[in-house]
Design a protein around this motif. Structure first.
Motif, mmCIF file in Angstrom:
data_model
loop_
_atom_site.group_PDB
_atom_site.id
_atom_site.type_symbol
_atom_site.label_atom_id
_atom_site.label_comp_id
_atom_site.label_asym_id
_atom_site.label_seq_id
_atom_site.Cartn_x
_atom_site.Cartn_y
_atom_site.Cartn_z
ATOM 1 N N VAL A 47 0.917 -1.144 -0.111
ATOM 2 C CA VAL A 47 -0.066 0.088 -0.133
ATOM 3 C C VAL A 47 0.980 1.215 -0.148
ATOM 4 O O VAL A 47 1.800 1.383 0.805
ATOM 5 C CB VAL A 47 -0.909 -0.069 1.359
ATOM 6 C CG1 VAL A 47 -1.924 1.222 1.185
ATOM 7 C CG2 VAL A 47 -1.778 -1.231 1.215
ATOM 8 N N LEU A 48 0.502 2.141 -0.767
ATOM 9 C CA LEU A 48 1.143 3.533 -0.962
ATOM 10 C C LEU A 48 -0.193 4.476 -0.476
ATOM 11 O O LEU A 48 -1.060 4.824 -1.329
ATOM 12 C CB LEU A 48 1.759 3.752 -2.247
ATOM 13 C CG LEU A 48 2.245 5.249 -2.321
ATOM 14 C CD1 LEU A 48 3.294 5.496 -1.177
ATOM 15 C CD2 LEU A 48 3.038 5.464 -3.768
ATOM 16 N N SER A 49 0.009 5.135 0.795
ATOM 17 C CA SER A 49 -1.203 5.991 0.993
ATOM 18 C C SER A 49 -0.494 7.347 0.918
ATOM 19 O O SER A 49 0.779 7.674 1.310
ATOM 20 C CB SER A 49 -1.466 5.896 2.681
ATOM 21 O OG SER A 49 -1.807 4.668 2.755
ATOM 22 N N VAL A 50 -1.316 8.218 0.066
ATOM 23 C CA VAL A 50 -0.827 9.561 -0.082
ATOM 24 C C VAL A 50 -1.919 10.417 0.645
ATOM 25 O O VAL A 50 -2.989 10.456 0.115
ATOM 26 C CB VAL A 50 -0.766 10.084 -1.573
ATOM 27 C CG1 VAL A 50 -0.343 11.614 -1.400
ATOM 28 C CG2 VAL A 50 0.296 8.906 -2.191
ATOM 29 N N LEU A 51 -1.618 11.195 1.887
ATOM 30 C CA LEU A 51 -2.753 11.877 2.657
ATOM 31 C C LEU A 51 -2.310 13.220 3.074
ATOM 32 O O LEU A 51 -1.227 13.407 3.066
ATOM 33 C CB LEU A 51 -2.723 10.865 4.084
ATOM 34 C CG LEU A 51 -3.176 9.506 3.796
ATOM 35 C CD1 LEU A 51 -2.830 8.754 5.255
ATOM 36 C CD2 LEU A 51 -4.652 9.306 3.451
#
Length: 192
Positions: free
Chosen positions: A28-32
């Motif tokens: 998972v790559l989370s961009v928040l």
């Protein structure tokens, strides 16, 4: 992304994360946004590797906001390199990239990863693949500019992004009102 032993690619928004929990996500790559609390949905996922980046989905500096930087895209590409390095240890994998809505930062990140892994693929072909994964993709132009530079694409990714924006506006004219509302007029003007 077969060379990374990633057989499934998913892009989604936060509200869709719960639906992905049964799909055997491995990476998972989370961009928040920087002030968003930790996302509880990942507690329902099986074992997976996750990297989180925090910056706002803007293209111009704004008070109290963190604009995407070249270093953020470098972090995305390092994530891609780590996938490549760990490929020998897995038969297949499922990469999920998400941001708040699954439309701008996450699609820019996925396009950057696709371009990194497929250096000889045409830029327009990469955007076609992106639309196949996430039809509503409207990648953050600042992030694509940084990826273009870091991957040595000599302006070709940005030129293809212009054509992609034009394609998206024709496919769904609501993008015009939406991007105007979000202060992204410059991206609308980029559309070829």
């Amino acid at each position: 992304m077969k060379s990374l032993a990633i057989s499934t690619l998913t892009i989604c928004g936060i509200d869709e994360l719960v639906l992905q929990s049964t799909r055997k996500v491995t990476h998972v790559l989370s961009v928040l946004d920087p002030d968003l609390p930790e996302i509880e949905a990942f507690g329902t996922y099986g074992e997976h590797s996750r990297v989180t980046l925090r910056f706002h989905d803007i293209i111009d500096p704004a008070t109290g906001k963190i604009v995407p930087q070249a270093a953020h895209v470098a972090d995305i590409l390092r994530f891609g390199e780590s996938l490549k390095q760990s490929a020998s240890g897995r038969v297949e994998g499922h990469l999920l990239v998400h941001c708040h809505m699954g439309i701008s930062r996450s699609t820019a990140a996925m396009l950057s990863l696709l371009a990194q892994v497929n250096p000889d693929e045409s830029e327009d072909g990469l955007f076609e693949r992106l639309r196949a994964v996430r039809p509503q993709a409207w990648p953050n132009s600042l992030m694509i500019g940084f990826a273009d530079e870091q991957l040595g694409r000599q302006g070709r990714l940005v030129a293809a992004l212009r054509r992609h924006y034009g394609h998206q506006i024709k496919a769904d004219p609501k993008f015009v009102d939406w991007m105007e509302h979000l202060g992204r007029r410059r991206e609308l003007e980029m559309a070829a």
